[in-house]
Scaffold this motif. Structure first.
Motif, PDB file in Angstrom:
ATOM      1  N   GLN A   1       0.790  -1.380  -0.028  1.00  0.00           N
ATOM      2  CA  GLN A   1       0.092  -0.228  -0.227  1.00  0.00           C
ATOM      3  C   GLN A   1       1.116   1.523   0.258  1.00  0.00           C
ATOM      4  OE1 GLN A   1      -0.749   0.148   4.692  1.00  0.00           O
ATOM      5  NE2 GLN A   1      -1.839   0.582   3.297  1.00  0.00           N
ATOM      6  N   VAL A   2       0.379   2.462  -0.723  1.00  0.00           N
ATOM      7  CA  VAL A   2       0.817   3.886  -0.511  1.00  0.00           C
ATOM      8  C   VAL A   2       0.198   4.604   0.329  1.00  0.00           C
ATOM      9  CG1 VAL A   2       1.498   5.751  -1.613  1.00  0.00           C
ATOM     10  CG2 VAL A   2       2.185   3.983  -2.893  1.00  0.00           C
ATOM     11  N   SER A   3       0.407   4.608   1.534  1.00  0.00           N
ATOM     12  CA  SER A   3      -0.393   5.685   2.624  1.00  0.00           C
ATOM     13  C   SER A   3      -0.005   6.322   3.083  1.00  0.00           C
ATOM     14  CB  SER A   3      -0.940   4.176   3.850  1.00  0.00           C
ATOM     15  OG  SER A   3      -1.575   5.319   4.599  1.00  0.00           O
ATOM     16  N   PRO A   4      -0.498   8.064   2.265  1.00  0.00           N
ATOM     17  CA  PRO A   4       0.865   9.118   3.558  1.00  0.00           C
ATOM     18  C   PRO A   4       0.493   9.371   4.499  1.00  0.00           C
ATOM     19  CG  PRO A   4       0.053   9.965   1.189  1.00  0.00           C
ATOM     20  CD  PRO A   4      -0.745   7.923   1.590  1.00  0.00           C
ATOM     21  N   GLU A   5      -0.672   9.071   5.215  1.00  0.00           N
ATOM     22  CA  GLU A   5      -1.605   9.290   6.226  1.00  0.00           C
ATOM     23  C   GLU A   5      -0.121   8.336   7.324  1.00  0.00           C
ATOM     24  OE1 GLU A   5      -5.398   9.563   9.308  1.00  0.00           O
ATOM     25  OE2 GLU A   5      -5.572   8.518   7.189  1.00  0.00           O
ATOM     26  N   LEU A   6      -0.187   7.496   7.501  1.00  0.00           N
ATOM     27  CA  LEU A   6      -0.270   6.200   7.930  1.00  0.00           C
ATOM     28  C   LEU A   6       1.599   6.150   7.777  1.00  0.00           C
ATOM     29  CD1 LEU A   6      -0.364   3.570   9.714  1.00  0.00           C
ATOM     30  CD2 LEU A   6      -0.631   1.714   7.864  1.00  0.00           C
ATOM     31  N   TYR A   7       2.428   6.343   6.413  1.00  0.00           N
ATOM     32  CA  TYR A   7       3.484   6.932   6.697  1.00  0.00           C
ATOM     33  C   TYR A   7       4.346   7.739   6.589  1.00  0.00           C
ATOM     34  CZ  TYR A   7       2.600   1.229   6.773  1.00  0.00           C
ATOM     35  OH  TYR A   7       1.277   0.307   6.464  1.00  0.00           O
TER      36      TYR A   7
END
Length: 456
Positions: free
Chosen positions: A264-270
């Motif tokens: 996954q690509v997740s700016p919020e999480l990572y």
């Protein structure tokens, strides 16, 4: 040195023909040379969670406020001033639960800190049913399982944190350290590390859109596939783009059980746009149970070479070299736990059977494909990409793919899919095309750019 655990598809003279793709290995020399990184030991975590020296002075200043203001003014001042401090205190309390004291810490070139934590001190063993226990021994793999020709014990999947040559010692597991910034990006501490509630495969009411194939109507005990890795553009911090396998029990209401794994690509999480290997689980349709990776007690990691939540490298390039990762989830016939394999034969760990209700016995659906969040934050459909950001019709080296889709039956046999269904919530934004051949077995292309002239 060979790259093991990562498949590369070669397409010389056979453009757009997946069945001519050969699985080969690339080398570290073909990767972008990372900056010099170092590892260091931490004697204590107290440094990272101590309140800065400036705070006592600020608190003292606030305590002096009532001497010059009325009582009503004092209440307003203290409420407004202390709210950030209380939130910071709660964040640090939460961090102290999920970040365990490491024997060693490795600095990744992408900014991550990877902590080598003693296996029996990982977050899973905070669960009341696991306290005092140790990770289980590996189970029997499904029948019909074909291992890569590489020596499985030497297989190694490249994540950015490994590029220094550093590794976690035997008896420990690598855990991506969660920071204050990670939690501050979340909507709340309570929801940190969890998917939004109300996620449904067959509905886009929650802003989630899918392009998937699935099988149902039988009892399933696992699933396996190779997933093409890309770095899709995510246009909003609170959106994500992922490609994964879902193992599903129950129905799409409050009793939904899922086990999920992929990238996954997740700016919020990572906090960035790197594709990352991830896991997820829930027993109540994402309401209060489960989490990503190791952000709560649940998944038991047994591998000291894979950091769940760490960035994947290399990634596929449009009209260039293609990379995919192997994922298998299956139920151990002996103990009933759900195990996860990554790459070519690397056992990552397991979800204990007691976590689940429906999945304690078996799954009634298996799903493969992509999912994005469409927040419509600008008043129109998101431009967040799924897969490569290109539609399925573009084919190999351009559209993202899954290949060699299989399921596990009641007798621990790996079998090809039958009675396959396709679903694309908004086919003008993201679509899917399934096929079969003698090399890739059951496969499909999927994805899309999101907002375009046909997807306003």
């Amino acid at each position: 040195m060979d790259m093991k655990g990562y498949s590369v598809s070669s397409t010389t003279n056979h453009r757009n023909k997946p069945f001519f793709a050969a699985s080969i290995h690339t080398t570290k020399q073909q990767l972008t040379r990372p900056q010099k990184i170092h590892s260091f030991k931490l004697a204590s975590f107290s440094y990272y969670y101590s309140i800065p020296m400036l705070l006592p002075s600020l608190v003292l200043l606030l305590l002096l406020v009532p001497s010059v203001h009325s009582n009503s003014t004092y209440h307003i001042a203290t409420n407004n001033s202390f709210t950030p401090f209380l939130r910071l205190k709660r964040i640090r309390q939460h961090l102290s639960k999920i970040n365990k004291p490491p024997l060693k810490t490795i600095q990744s070139p992408d900014g991550d800190l990877i902590d080598c934590v003693l296996s029996h001190q990982q977050p899973a063993f905070d669960h009341p049913n696991l306290k005092g226990q140790k990770p289980l021994e590996p189970p029997e793999r499904p029948k019909g399982y074909e291992e890569n020709n590489d020596n499985v014990t030497e297989s190694f999947f490249h994540q950015l944190w490994t590029h220094s040559g550093e590794s976690c010692p035997q008896g420990t597991i690598p855990i991506r350290r969660t920071t204050e910034q990670d939690i501050l990006r979340s909507s709340s501490i309570r929801r940190f590390g969890r998917k939004p509630r109300g996620v449904r495969r067959d509905s886009t009411a929650s802003g989630h859109e899918h392009a998937v194939v699935f099988v149902n109507g039988e009892q399933y005990y696992g699933a396996k596939a190779s997933i093409n890795v890309w770095a899709p553009i995510v246009t909003d911090q609170y959106e994500f783009s992922l490609s994964q396998i879902w193992v599903i029990g129950g129905s799409f209401d409050n009793n939904l059980n899922t086990i999920e794994a992929g990238w996954q690509v997740s700016p919020e999480l990572y906090g960035d746009n790197y594709p990352r290997f991830f896991t997820y689980w829930t027993t109540d349709a994402y309401q209060t149970t489960g989490c990503y990776n190791l952000l709560c007690s649940g998944f038991v990691q047994t591998n000291n070479r894979i950091a769940i939540g760490a960035a994947i490298n290399p990634r596929s390039a449009y009209n260039g070299r293609q990379f995919d990762i192997g994922i298998m989830v299956w139920k151990d016939p002996k103990h009933g736990h759900w195990w996860l394999e990554f790459g070519s034969g690397l056992l990552v760990g397991y979800w204990p059977a007691f976590l689940f209700s429906h999945l304690r016995s078996h799954a009634n659906m298996v799903q493969f494909g992509g999912e994005i969040v469409n927040s419509r934050s600008r008043g129109y459909h998101t431009g967040t990409q799924m897969g490569s950001g290109h539609f399925a019709e573009e084919g190999f080296r351009k559209a993202a793919y899954f290949r060699n889709l299989q399921v596990v039956d009641w007798d621990n046999n790996l079998l090809p899919l039958s009675n396959i269904h396709q679903l694309a919530d908004h086919s003008n934004c993201y679509d899917i095309r399934e096929g079969t051949n003698h090399v890739w077995g059951t496969y499909f292309y999927y994805g899309g750019p999101g907002r375009n002239v046909r997807c306003p």
